[in-house]
Design an enzyme around this catalytic site. Structure first.
Site, PDB file in Angstrom:
ATOM      1  N   LYS A 122       4.421   9.783   8.596  1.00 35.76           N
ATOM      2  CA  LYS A 122       4.227   9.249   9.954  1.00 35.76           C
ATOM      3  C   LYS A 122       5.216   9.833  10.974  1.00 35.76           C
ATOM      4  O   LYS A 122       5.073  10.960  11.429  1.00 35.76           O
ATOM      5  CB  LYS A 122       4.278   7.719   9.899  1.00 35.76           C
ATOM      6  CG  LYS A 122       3.114   7.132   9.038  1.00 35.76           C
ATOM      7  CD  LYS A 122       3.116   5.629   9.034  1.00 35.76           C
ATOM      8  CE  LYS A 122       2.181   5.099   7.959  1.00 35.76           C
ATOM      9  NZ  LYS A 122       0.772   4.998   8.394  1.00 35.76           N
ATOM     10  N   TYR A 175       0.857  -1.185   0.000  1.00 35.38           N
ATOM     11  CA  TYR A 175       0.000   0.000   0.000  1.00 35.38           C
ATOM     12  C   TYR A 175       0.893   1.233   0.000  1.00 35.38           C
ATOM     13  O   TYR A 175       1.791   1.336   0.845  1.00 35.38           O
ATOM     14  CB  TYR A 175      -0.911  -0.007   1.239  1.00 35.38           C
ATOM     15  CG  TYR A 175      -1.817   1.193   1.348  1.00 35.38           C
ATOM     16  CD1 TYR A 175      -1.567   2.196   2.292  1.00 35.38           C
ATOM     17  CD2 TYR A 175      -2.932   1.333   0.514  1.00 35.38           C
ATOM     18  CE1 TYR A 175      -2.411   3.299   2.392  1.00 35.38           C
ATOM     19  CE2 TYR A 175      -3.774   2.433   0.621  1.00 35.38           C
ATOM     20  CZ  TYR A 175      -3.504   3.416   1.562  1.00 35.38           C
ATOM     21  OH  TYR A 175      -4.326   4.496   1.664  1.00 35.38           O
ATOM     22  N   ASP A 179       9.460   2.858  -0.399  1.00 39.20           N
ATOM     23  CA  ASP A 179       8.386   3.556   0.315  1.00 39.20           C
ATOM     24  C   ASP A 179       8.602   3.292   1.810  1.00 39.20           C
ATOM     25  O   ASP A 179       8.222   2.242   2.324  1.00 39.20           O
ATOM     26  CB  ASP A 179       7.015   3.049  -0.150  1.00 39.20           C
ATOM     27  CG  ASP A 179       5.901   3.719   0.625  1.00 39.20           C
ATOM     28  OD1 ASP A 179       4.714   3.477   0.286  1.00 39.20           O
ATOM     29  OD2 ASP A 179       6.196   4.473   1.574  1.00 39.20           O
TER      30      ASP A 179
HETATM   31  P1  KE4 Z   1      -0.872   8.508   4.205  1.00 44.20           P
HETATM   32  O1  KE4 Z   1      -1.330   9.160   2.901  1.00 44.20           O
HETATM   33  O2  KE4 Z   1      -1.970   7.702   4.870  1.00 44.20           O
HETATM   34  O3  KE4 Z   1      -0.177   9.491   5.130  1.00 44.20           O
HETATM   35  O4  KE4 Z   1       0.288   7.462   3.810  1.00 44.20           O
HETATM   36  C1  KE4 Z   1       0.024   6.475   2.854  1.00 44.20           C
HETATM   37  C2  KE4 Z   1       1.009   5.333   3.035  1.00 44.20           C
HETATM   38  C3  KE4 Z   1       2.040   5.203   2.121  1.00 44.20           C
HETATM   39  N1  KE4 Z   1       2.951   4.211   2.234  1.00 44.20           N
HETATM   40  C4  KE4 Z   1       2.888   3.323   3.258  1.00 44.20           C
HETATM   41  C5  KE4 Z   1       3.924   2.234   3.352  1.00 44.20           C
HETATM   42  C6  KE4 Z   1       1.852   3.406   4.227  1.00 44.20           C
HETATM   43  O5  KE4 Z   1       1.802   2.506   5.235  1.00 44.20           O
HETATM   44  C7  KE4 Z   1       0.893   4.428   4.114  1.00 44.20           C
HETATM   45  C8  KE4 Z   1      -0.270   4.559   5.081  1.00 44.20           C
HETATM   46  N2  KE4 Z   1      -0.380   3.521   6.058  1.00 44.20           N
HETATM   47  C9  KE4 Z   1      -1.731   3.235   6.507  1.00 44.20           C
HETATM   48  C10 KE4 Z   1      -1.620   2.139   7.579  1.00 44.20           C
HETATM   49  N3  KE4 Z   1      -1.479   0.854   7.025  1.00 44.20           N
HETATM   50  C11 KE4 Z   1      -2.443   4.446   6.988  1.00 44.20           C
HETATM   51  C12 KE4 Z   1      -3.676   4.140   7.802  1.00 44.20           C
HETATM   52  C13 KE4 Z   1      -4.929   4.620   7.090  1.00 44.20           C
HETATM   53  O6  KE4 Z   1      -5.043   4.475   5.852  1.00 44.20           O
HETATM   54  O7  KE4 Z   1      -5.798   5.172   7.815  1.00 44.20           O
END
Ligand code: KE4
Length: 430
Positions: free
Chosen positions: A268, A145, A240
């Site tokens: 994060k 993801y 990533d």
């Molecule tokens: P954000 O756009 O949510 O800040 O980041 C996206 C993202 C990109 N790359 C990786 C490896 C990530 O884990 C994430 C976001 N992680 C999720 C948790 N698995 C965010 C939680 C959510 O979607 O509410």
């Protein structure tokens, strides 16, 4: 069973005016069932919901809260920054400080751009790769993801997988056609794509430790082979590290596995719980980003002084000892669970990298999403609620990772291990 009256009432109200009652799907407890507790406050390793229930938190806002909730010195620093204003839409000194801290900690980063989320970071990194190579396709991995950007919502992990919608409606065929899918820890699957798409692949983007299908480390020389394949094919390697960055080591997977990606993405931890993202890497590529170069990317609140300050205060407190402490706590949790598995014969597999971990409800060894799909989701869901009822808050999905913070202690981990054992005995009626 925890009393959740207020959360139930709040969820009913929220669902009327916010899609699914939440502002990010995985929070809705759709796959585990039940009402998500509406959180009122957090402090250290704990969060409290609107019904006054206290939980030991292993989500940590999905990774950012590596110091624990409401760290007193971070909060104090934020209060003084906020007194000077919240945003100017103009350059500020603190952005240079945070950028330099990232460059100093992550070996492969020579230049960095701050944005507002991990999604913006990954979208921008792919655009840079396409811009500098003139190629259109890129490779991602089944179940990884990278945020909700159109081109990533193909076989996506995290919430997309949790809800069983890894390919989202609204993503055009044209966009999807440029996203090629490989299997994590299967270098042949990557080699085949390069062979059948000669000179068309701009980049390979990978979560160097998968965190959105649960925690899955790279096997043997997978990352090293990925690096060589990208170099041989003149494609960029993008790590990533939105989740792994500053989490599994100060320099993330780049440092831990000693592999230099061409571009890296972050989020994060570098915002300490405030909205932030970043992408960076070789100056050769990053100097093509506007206004230094022609590849456009922008953001009203990029480098926001309050979010940047939270990031600076967080990174300041992540010392080599911090990672030793996180490793000690992670090992205590892992060893405790392993001894339960050995003693009771629980049909479980676990992975951990530092303070990032997952417990899989399968006995299959886990190398990628295909293996995670053999998990018994209903047993996981029972386990989840057993822990929640005992005041332990883990991610509401088998397809997520858990996080330990510096606010967790060995006593807290010992207490949690007892609760884990009770929940597992309930689930497996042993
Ligand atoms: P954000 O756009 O949510 O800040 O980041 C996206 C993202 C990109 N790359 C990786 C490896 C990530 O884990 C994430 C976001 N992680 C999720 C948790 N698995 C965010 C939680 C959510 O979607 O509410």
């Amino acid at each position: 069973m925890k009393k959740l009256t207020n959360s139930q009432q709040l969820m009913e109200r929220a669902q009327k005016i916010i899609p699914g009652g939440v502002n990010s799907p995985v929070r809705a407890f759709k796959s585990v069932g039940g009402t998500p507790p509406f959180i009122m406050k957090g402090k250290g390793a704990y969060i409290w919901d609107e019904d006054g229930n206290r939980y030991i938190d292993f989500v940590g806002s999905w990774g950012p809260l590596i110091l624990g909730h409401a760290h007193p010195e971070v909060i104090a620093a934020l209060k003084s920054v906020i007194d000077n204003g919240t945003s100017f839409g103009a350059p500020t000194k603190a952005e240079i400080t945070l950028a330099q801290m990232i460059i100093d900690r992550v070996p492969a980063v020579e230049m960095v751009r701050l944005v507002n989320s991990g999604t913006e970071a990954t979208m921008s990194a792919i655009r840079v790769a396409r811009g500098v190579t003139g190629r259109e396709k890129f490779i991602k991995f089944d179940g990884c993801y990278h945020g909700h950007g159109d081109s990533f919502l193909i076989a996506a992990g995290s919430g997309a997988l949790t809800l069983g919608e890894p390919n989202s409606p609204g993503v055009t065929k044209g966009t999807a056609g440029d996203t090629l899918l490989a299997k994590f820890n299967d270098i042949d699957s990557v080699e085949n794509l390069f062979k059948h798409n000669q000179n068309q692949i701009a980049a390979v983007i990978v979560e160097p430790v998968n965190g959105n299908v649960g925690c899955i480390p790279p096997q043997n020389n997978f990352l090293k082979d990925l690096r060589s394949l990208c170099t041989q094919n003149n494609a960029l390697l993008i790590f990533d590290e939105v989740m792994t960055g500053f989490r599994i080591a100060s320099g993330g997977a780049n440092e831990l596995y000693n592999i230099d990606a061409d571009l890296l993405t972050f989020g994060k931890v570098i915002g300490g719980g405030l909205p932030i993202g970043a992408y960076g890497g070789k100056k050769e590529f990053m100097s093509e980003v506007a206004p230094a170069g022609p590849i456009y990317q922008a953001g009203t609140l990029s480098g926001n002084p309050v979010a940047v300050s939270a990031g600076i205060e967080t990174l300041k407190r992540l010392t080599p000892d911090s990672y030793d402490q996180l490793e000690t706590l992670g090992a205590q949790l892992e060893n405790g669970i392993q001894s339960m598995i050995n003693q009771h014969g629980f049909p479980l597999t676990q992975h951990r990298v530092g303070s990032m971990f997952s417990l899989f409800f399968t006995t299959k060894s886990i190398h990628n999403l295909d293996d995670v799909n053999t998990c018994d989701i209903s047993k996981f869901n029972e386990y989840f609620h057993g822990l929640l009822d005992r005041g332990v808050y883990i991610a509401p999905s088998q397809y997520e990772a858990g996080f330990i913070s510096l606010a967790h202690t060995q006593e807290i981990i010992s207490d949690v291990l007892e609760k884990i054992e009770d929940s597992l005995k309930e689930v497996f009626n042993s």
